[in-house]
Write an enzyme that holds these catalytic residues in place. Structure first.
Site, short mmCIF file in Angstrom:
data_model
loop_
_atom_site.label_atom_id
_atom_site.label_comp_id
_atom_site.label_asym_id
_atom_site.label_seq_id
_atom_site.Cartn_x
_atom_site.Cartn_y
_atom_site.Cartn_z
N VAL A 1 0.83 -1.20 0.00
CA VAL A 1 0.00 0.00 0.00
C VAL A 1 0.86 1.25 0.00
O VAL A 1 0.59 2.21 -0.72
CB VAL A 1 -0.95 -0.01 1.21
CG1 VAL A 1 -1.73 1.31 1.30
CG2 VAL A 1 -1.92 -1.18 1.11
N LYS B 1 -5.93 -0.64 11.08
CA LYS B 1 -7.15 -0.86 11.87
C LYS B 1 -6.83 -1.46 13.25
O LYS B 1 -7.52 -1.18 14.22
CB LYS B 1 -8.15 -1.74 11.12
CG LYS B 1 -7.90 -3.23 11.06
CD LYS B 1 -6.90 -3.63 10.01
CE LYS B 1 -7.39 -3.36 8.61
NZ LYS B 1 -6.42 -3.80 7.57
N GLU C 1 -1.62 -10.24 3.05
CA GLU C 1 -0.26 -10.01 3.53
C GLU C 1 0.54 -11.30 3.44
O GLU C 1 -0.01 -12.39 3.24
CB GLU C 1 -0.31 -9.53 4.98
CG GLU C 1 -1.08 -8.24 5.20
CD GLU C 1 -0.37 -7.02 4.64
OE1 GLU C 1 0.86 -7.12 4.38
OE2 GLU C 1 -1.01 -5.98 4.46
N ASP D 1 -8.97 -9.49 11.67
CA ASP D 1 -8.96 -8.26 10.86
C ASP D 1 -10.36 -7.66 10.79
O ASP D 1 -10.56 -6.46 11.01
CB ASP D 1 -8.43 -8.57 9.45
CG ASP D 1 -8.47 -7.36 8.55
OD1 ASP D 1 -7.52 -6.56 8.59
OD2 ASP D 1 -9.47 -7.19 7.80
N LYS E 1 -12.03 -4.09 12.53
CA LYS E 1 -12.82 -3.10 11.80
C LYS E 1 -14.14 -2.81 12.51
O LYS E 1 -14.60 -1.67 12.52
CB LYS E 1 -13.05 -3.59 10.37
CG LYS E 1 -11.78 -3.64 9.54
CD LYS E 1 -11.98 -4.29 8.19
CE LYS E 1 -10.67 -4.36 7.41
NZ LYS E 1 -10.80 -5.05 6.12
N GLY F 1 -6.15 -4.70 -1.63
CA GLY F 1 -5.30 -4.38 -2.77
C GLY F 1 -4.63 -3.03 -2.60
O GLY F 1 -5.06 -2.17 -1.82
#
Length: 574
Positions: free
Chosen positions: A266, A347, A430, A441, A445, A542
């Site tokens: 990223v 996050k 990852e 994950d 969030k 992505g």
């Protein structure tokens, strides 16, 4: 009755000097999308392309009819619109490129200076209803026989206004290389000209026509259609309509100093985007091993291996993309303590330390933005704040693009381990996808969502999670045989006295909005206190979709005058 807030954005050749500049235009589209607007984008040819095509047509077509010349010239707009559609898709924005014939954009008169006479809005409305950004080439139309027509020099302005009028758009903004309407060309030598916040159609017609096509202004006047003239990422456009002249100072763009922490999947996308923005000067880049990035075109003197040092370098904005809650936490604390605003996609950091970091931001007057931490380019945090006076009570969605991609590939017959490796190869997962597969994950969030709404009664340990394993993923194949799909569904319930949340694997049928969430995409269904139910969607994994959200946060801080005038808001801790 209007069903949506709709804005028509027109990008002229003056803001499209090359194809790479279409990425900047995509940032502008995403800015409005994440604020809850439906968008129709009208795109001109790349600067100089129209003139080049016209010269070539005249050289090759001695004695050619004007319709043939128009067809040759129209290719510039068509190519630009197609490329813009690709940039939108890369950024995770669902776009649909239409051609004038498909939407019935008809014109009559001279083939090289025609006048629009008709438009079929039904195809555009269907695409907008499906949540897509509609991209239309400017300047070109067809006649009743289907032959190409041009709308005169500067005709993309006219295209945008015709679309705005026919679609009953709330706003139409002509995006130029100037921040508004001036008495004379502000780029010409000599005394600074007067600049206007508001002007009448006649005032605009009194100018020389180099900024706005006169034929377009005359159309707007005849339809009593107000429109705006402004720049990319601008916040003070000139309003042209039924008001008199209102003089004002130019809109100044402050260049911000920015430190980037992390240059991974990223981070590399964020760097590539930010380096092209005139509002941003990258002054420090923190990485573990500068040698790995020797070919990235980054000056050696920008590198540091100490993220805390980078956070304290005097930057106005620090972008944290390291991940985790170790060095990242130390660096963000350091940045906020010194008054630098922070943008992060982390996050886990916000879920575990958001309350503390929000307090630091408030104490120093800095901003803390984390839109990219939930949903990539799906603007869920902004969506939850999109209905003033109405509070979200339940969120149910696919919030992890990695797991959704893996489940789709397994349902199609791929072995579980192969699906994981494919997700990693494509940048959706990852190197260690453990938190994704464990459901942590998505749980992070949900905690971020709760905290962003002022609910601090939910911690990561309170979220019930179900892991995605090779055994549980095998259920996706069985579900597919019955016309159903297996999804990792994350749910947040704020309707009771205490927030509750869980992440589970569930089969959903065709009548469920989550059934259509494909591959790495995310989607969320929001239930509101009023009883309304809304849906928001986008690519959730992505490089480019996540980078788009990060860049949007940076540009929002720039618009607000980061760091002095910005406070944490939508997509930030409050």
């Amino acid at each position: 009755m209007r069903q949506r807030r709709l804005i028509v954005l027109k990008f002229g050749g003056s803001v499209l000097p090359d194809e790479a500049s279409l990425a900047r235009a995509a940032h502008e589209v995403y800015r409005w999308k994440r604020e809850g607007w439906s968008v129709v984008a009208v795109v001109s040819a790349i600067d100089g392309e129209t003139d080049a095509r016209l010269r070539a047509a005249l050289r090759r077509g001695d004695g050619a009819c004007d319709h043939a010349i128009a067809a040759a010239v129209a290719g510039g707009e068509l190519h630009s619109a197609a490329q813009f559609g690709l940039f939108l898709e890369r950024a995770g924005i669902d776009g649909a490129v239409v051609n004038p014939g498909a939407i019935g954009l008809r014109a009559h008169g001279a083939a090289l200076d025609a006048t629009p006479i008709g438009l079929d809005t039904a195809p555009i409305r269907r695409l907008l209803d499906a949540g897509r950004v509609v991209v239309c080439p400017g300047y070109v139309a067809t006649d009743e026989e289907g032959r190409w027509m041009l709308l005169g020099r500067g005709g993309s302005d006219l295209t945008a206004l015709v679309l705005a009028d026919a679609l009953d758009a709330e706003r139409c903004r002509l995006v130029k290389d100037v921040d508004g309407l001036y008495d004379t060309d502000p780029n010409a030598p000599g005394p600074a000209p007067a600049r206007y916040d508001a002007a009448s159609w006649d005032d605009a017609l009194a100018r020389d026509g180099s900024i706005i096509q006169h034929k377009a202004i005359e159309f707007a006047k005849s339809r009593r259609l107000a429109f705006e003239l402004g720049k990319l990422n601008g916040s003070r456009p000139t309003r042209v309509g039924d008001l008199g002249l209102l003089e004002s100072a130019p809109e100044r763009t402050r260049q911000v100093r920015l430190a980037l922490l992390g240059l991974g999947v990223v981070g590399a996308g964020v760097f590539e985007s930010l380096r092209r923005l005139p509002e941003v000067e990258i002054v420090r880049v923190a990485v573990r091993d500068p040698g790995k990035h020797a070919c990235a075109g980054i000056p050696d003197d920008l590198f540091t291996t100490d993220p805390v040092d980078a956070a304290r370098c005097g930057a106005d904005i620090v972008v944290e993309l390291i991940g985790g809650t170790g060095a990242a936490l130390d660096a963000v604390r350091a940045a906020l303590t010194t008054g630098a605003s922070v943008v992060t996609a982390n996050k886990a950091l916000i879920a575990s330390h958001g309350e503390e970091l929000g307090a630091l931001a408030s104490a120093s007057g800095a901003g803390l933005k984390f839109s990219a931490s939930v949903g990539g380019s799906m603007p869920l945090l902004e969506h939850l704040r999109s209905r003033p006076g109405d509070a979200p009570r339940r969120v149910r969605g696919v919030l992890n693009g990695t797991c959704n991609f893996i489940l789709e590939r397994v349902a199609a017959g791929a072995p579980f381990d192969d699906a994981v490796r494919e997700a990693q190869r494509l940048g959706f997962a990852e190197a260690d996808p453990g938190r994704d597969l464990a459901g942590l994950d998505a749980a992070d969030k949900l905690v971020v969502l709760a905290h962003s709404l002022g609910r601090d009664d939910l911690a990561l340990g309170d979220v019930r999670v179900e892991a995605l394993t090779s055994e549980s993923a095998a259920l996706a194949t069985n579900a597919a045989r019955e016309g159903r799909v297996l999804r990792q569904v994350a749910e947040l319930d704020l309707s009771g006295g205490r927030a509750r949340a869980w992440v589970t694997l569930r089969e959903v049928g065709p009548d469920d909005p989550l059934h259509a969430v494909r591959l790495e995409r995310n989607a969320a269904v929001v239930g509101w206190e009023s009883g309304a139910v809304t849906t928001v969607a986008g690519r959730g994994a992505g490089r480019w979709p996540t980078a788009e959200s990060v860049v949007a946060d940076v540009l929002e801080l720039v618009r607000a005058g980061a760091p002095e005038e910005v406070a944490a808001g939508a997509g930030g801790v409050v």
